[in-house]
Design an enzyme around this catalytic site. Structure first.
Site, PDB file in Angstrom:
ATOM      1  N   LYS A 138       0.883  -1.168   0.000  1.00  0.00           N
ATOM      2  CA  LYS A 138       0.000   0.000   0.000  1.00  0.00           C
ATOM      3  C   LYS A 138       0.913   1.208   0.000  1.00  0.00           C
ATOM      4  O   LYS A 138       1.981   1.172   0.610  1.00  0.00           O
ATOM      5  CB  LYS A 138      -0.848   0.038   1.270  1.00  0.00           C
ATOM      6  N   HIS A 141       0.627   5.968   3.537  1.00  0.00           N
ATOM      7  CA  HIS A 141      -0.495   6.855   3.822  1.00  0.00           C
ATOM      8  C   HIS A 141      -0.061   7.996   4.750  1.00  0.00           C
ATOM      9  O   HIS A 141       0.813   7.817   5.592  1.00  0.00           O
ATOM     10  CB  HIS A 141      -1.610   6.029   4.474  1.00  0.00           C
ATOM     11  N   HIS A 144       0.518   7.524   8.436  1.00  0.00           N
ATOM     12  CA  HIS A 144       1.738   6.920   8.978  1.00  0.00           C
ATOM     13  C   HIS A 144       2.760   7.982   9.397  1.00  0.00           C
ATOM     14  O   HIS A 144       3.749   7.660  10.049  1.00  0.00           O
ATOM     15  CB  HIS A 144       2.399   5.996   7.939  1.00  0.00           C
TER      16      HIS A 144
END
Length: 578
Positions: A138, A141, A144
Site C-alpha cells: 500500500k 499513507h 503513517h
C-alpha cells in the site's frame, strides 16, 4: 552548570532537613523565564517534599516554606532564598550563571545538558522502538506520518540520553489483508504497471479488490484461500508475496530518506508466522487457550476467568491473527535483543490491542512484559493538498516543499542558496513536525497549511529561521571567538533571560524521557527563539567593544548550538540559510 547549581541547593536542603541530597535533585525545577525580570532561577514545592515524606503532611504549606527558607543561608552561589506560594525560591548569582557558557568555547556544544545528575534516576540500557509500521503493498499513507516522526523522536531522545537504541519497522506483510491483495492481483494486477508505478498500481488493485469483495463471496473465499497458501508456504503465493514486499520496502526507503528517518531493522509479521503457531501451542500447554462458541481459539483475560474479557488468538480455520504474530514477535525480540524496554508507537485506536498483548504475555509467564509500553497518538484531521483529498505521504511532503519554496521566493529576507529545493524540503518537514508535536500526542489535531508554514509565530519555520539567522551572525563574525571569555560583561536582562532559559534544558529532556511527549522540547525551543529575537535586537555584536562583542558572540553561539541539538532530537535537520 545547571547540575552544579542543583547540587549546591540540594546540599543546603540535605543539611537542613537531615536527608540525602539525591532526594532533592529531581524535585528542583528551573523557573520559566517571564517577560518581567525573574526573581528566582530554581524553586522547590513544599507539596513535593510532603508527598515524598520529607516534611510533615499536616500544617500550612506556606508556613512550612517560610520556616525552611529561614534555615537556608545565602552564600556566594545563592544570593537570595525566599518563600512564596508554598515553594522555596533560589536566585543564583548572575556572575556564576554566565559560566553556563564556558563549555561552548571548548568544543563540547553537543554534550550541553546531557551529563546532568537528573538523569541518574533514569534507567539506561537497550530500548527497542517499533514505529512507522505501514502495510506492505500500500502507498505510504499520510496517517503513517505521526507514527514515523513520533517514533523517530523517541529513538533520538533515548539515544541522546545514553541508551542503546534499536529502531524497528514492523511491516504489516501478512494476514488477510494480504490474502485479499494476492487474490486481487491475480485478477486485476499488471506486471508492466507494477514496474512503472509500483505502489500506485498496488493501491489501485487493493481499492478495486476491496470494492469487489463487498458483494462477491467468491473473491472473499479466494482471499482466504490465498492466505492459507501463504501460511502453508505454497511457492507461487510466496513468490508474489516476496516480490511485492521487496518493491514496497524500496519505495518506503525513499520516503524515509526525505524525512531523515532510518531503521536498524525491517521486520514484519511474516517473520513470525511459524513462531505464532508455537505461541498457540504454549498457550494450550499452559491451559490458557479455550475454544469459543464460534470455534475460535481465545484467551480469557477477565480477573475471575468468567469469559468476560476474551482475546482471540486463532481463527476457526486455524490461521493466526495479528495479535498472535505480535505475541511471537515480542518473545522473539526479547530472546534476540534482550531489550530493557520496548516501545510501540501506534494510533490510540490500538490501545486495547496492546493492553491485551501485554496481559497475554504476562499470563504466559513473561514478567518483562511490564517493561513494554504503548505510546498512543490521536488522528490528524483535514490533511488535504491543493488537488483535494490526500491519500499519500509523499503528496504531503511534495506539497510542503512546494508551498515553502513559494513562500521563500516571495520573502524579502530569503538568502541566495545553492539548492533552494533542498532547503524548502527541510523547512517544510520542520513545519510538519512542529505542528504535530506542539500539543499532547493523544489529542487529535486539525491540519492547517497556512498556519503551519508561517515564518512568524510558533512554527517549525520560525525555528529554522532563527537557526539560520544565528548561523549568519556566527559566519559574519568569524574569527571573533576569544580564547579568554569575559563573562562579566553579559549583564543585560536579555542575556540573563537566555541563560536562565538554558538552565532548563536538562530538565526538559528529563521530563520528555519520563512521559515521551515531544511538546516539552518544542515549547522550550520556541521560547528560546523568542528570547534570541529580543536579544538580537538589543545586543549588537558588530560595532561593540571587542570584549563585549566576543562575550555576546559566545552567547549567540551557545543558543545556536542548543537550538540545533534540540531540533535534531525532534527529528528536524537545521538549515544554515533560508
Amino acid at each position: 552548570m545547571a547540575s552544579f547549581f542543583r547540587k549546591q541547593i540540594a546540599a543546603k536542603l540535605g543539611e537542613a532537613l537531615q536527608h540525602s541530597e539525591d532526594a532533592f535533585i529531581p524535585a528542583l525545577t528551573a523557573v520559566p523565564v517571564l517577560k518581567k525580570q525573574n526573581a528566582a532561577d530554581f524553586k522547590l514545592s513544599v507539596s513535593t517534599l510532603r508527598m515524598n515524606g520529607i516534611l510533615p503532611t499536616s500544617g500550612d504549606v506556606q508556613l512550612q516554606a517560610e520556616n525552611l527558607a529561614t534555615q537556608l543561608k545565602q552564600d556566594s552561589v545563592l544570593e537570595h532564598i525566599f518563600a512564596d506560594r508554598g515553594a522555596i525560591h533560589f536566585k543564583v548569582n548572575n556572575k556564576l550563571l554566565v559560566q553556563l557558557l564556558e563549555p561552548f568555547g571548548k568544543g563540547e556544544d553537543e554534550k550541553f545538558g546531557l551529563s546532568s545528575d537528573l538523569f541518574d534516576t533514569l534507567k539506561r540500557g537497550t530500548t527497542l522502538v517499533e514505529y512507522s509500521s505501514p502495510n506492505i503493498a500500500k502507498k505510504f499513507h499520510a496517517g503513517h506520518l505521526r507514527s514515523t516522526i513520533i517514533g523517530n523522536f523517541i529513538a533520538n531522545l533515548k539515544q541522546s540520553l545514553g541508551n542503546n537504541v534499536i529502531r524497528m519497522n514492523y511491516l504489516g506483510d501478512w494476514g488477510m489483508q494480504f490474502g485479499l491483495l494476492g487474490a486481487g492481483f491475480g485478477q486485476f494486477g499488471c506486471q508492466e504497471k507494477l514496474k512503472e508505478s509500483p505502489l500506485q498500481h498496488l493501491f489501485e488493485v487493493y481499492v478495486r479488490v476491496n470494492k469487489e469483495a463487498e458483494h462477491n463471496e467468491g473473491l472473499k473465499e479466494a482471499a482466504r484461500d490465498f492466505f492459507r497458501q501463504l501460511e502453508q508456504h505454497e511457492s507461487q503465493a510466496l513468490s508474489l508475496w516476496q516480490q511485492l514486499r521487496e518493491i514496497t520496502v524500496k519505495e518506503y526507503q525513499h520516503v524515509y530518506k526525505r524525512l531523515g528517518v532510518h531503521f536498524d531493522i525491517y521486520s514484519g509479521e511474516s517473520f513470525h508466522q511459524n513462531q505464532a503457531q508455537e505461541v498457540v501451542q504454549q498457550l494450550q500447554s499452559r491451559g490458557l487457550l479455550t475454544k469459543s462458541k464460534k470455534g475460535t481459539g481465545v484467551v480469557d483475560l477477565s480477573p475471575d476467568r468468567d469469559m468476560g474479557s476474551l482475546c482471540t488468538v486463532v481463527r476457526s480455520d486455524g490461521t493466526t491473527l495479528y495479535i498472535t504474530r505480535d505475541l511471537a514477535a515480542a518473545v522473539d525480540r526479547k530472546e534476540k535483543y534482550n531489550f530493557d524496554e520496548m516501545i510501540y508507537v501506534t494510533d490510540k485506536s490500538q490501545s486495547n490491542h496492546f493492553q491485551q498483548l501485554f496481559q497475554v504475555l504476562l499470563a504466559m509467564g513473561h514478567s518483562w512484559a511490564d517493561r513494554c509500553h504503548h505510546v498512543p497518538f490521536g488522528l490528524v484531521q483535514g490533511m488535504k493538498t491543493r488537488t483535494g483529498e490526500v491519500v499519500f505521504l509523499e503528496d504531503v511532503l511534495d506539497e510542503a516543499r512546494a508551498r515553502m519554496l513559494q513562500n521563500m521566493s516571495q520573502s524579502k529576507t530569503t538568502k541566495e542558496m545553492n539548492n533552494p529545493e533542498d532547503t524548502a524540503e527541510k523547512v517544510g518537514i520542520s513545519a510538519l513536525i512542529v505542528q504535530d508535536f506542539k500539543g499532547p500526542l493523544q489529542s487529535d489535531y486539525k491540519f492547517d497549511w497556512d498556519r503551519m508554514l508561517q515564518a512568524q509565530g510558533d512554527t517549525g519555520v520560525f525555528l529554522q529561521y532563527t537557526h539560520a539567522r544565528l548561523c549568519s551572525l556566527i559566519q559574519r563574525n568569524d574569527g571573533l571567538e576569544a580564547a579568554t571569555f569575559e563573562s562579566s560583561v553579559l549583564i543585560e536582562q536579555a542575556c540573563i533571560a537566555i541563560l536562565q532559559h538554558l538552565l532548563r534544558y536538562d530538565e526538559i529532556l528529563y521530563q520528555s524521557a519520563q512521559d515521551l511527549q515531544p511538546k516539552h522540547l518544542v515549547n522550550f525551543l520556541l521560547k528560546l527563539c523568542h528570547l534570541v529575537a529580543s536579544a538580537h535586537r538589543e545586543l549588537p555584536v558588530k560595532g561593540s567593544p571587542q570584549h563585549v562583542a566576543q562575550a555576546r558572540f559566545r552567547l549567540f553561539s551557545a543558543a545556536c548550538s542548543v537550538l540545533a541539538n534540540g531540533m535534531r532530537i525532534l527529528g528536524i535537520t537545521p538549515v544554515d540559510k533560508m
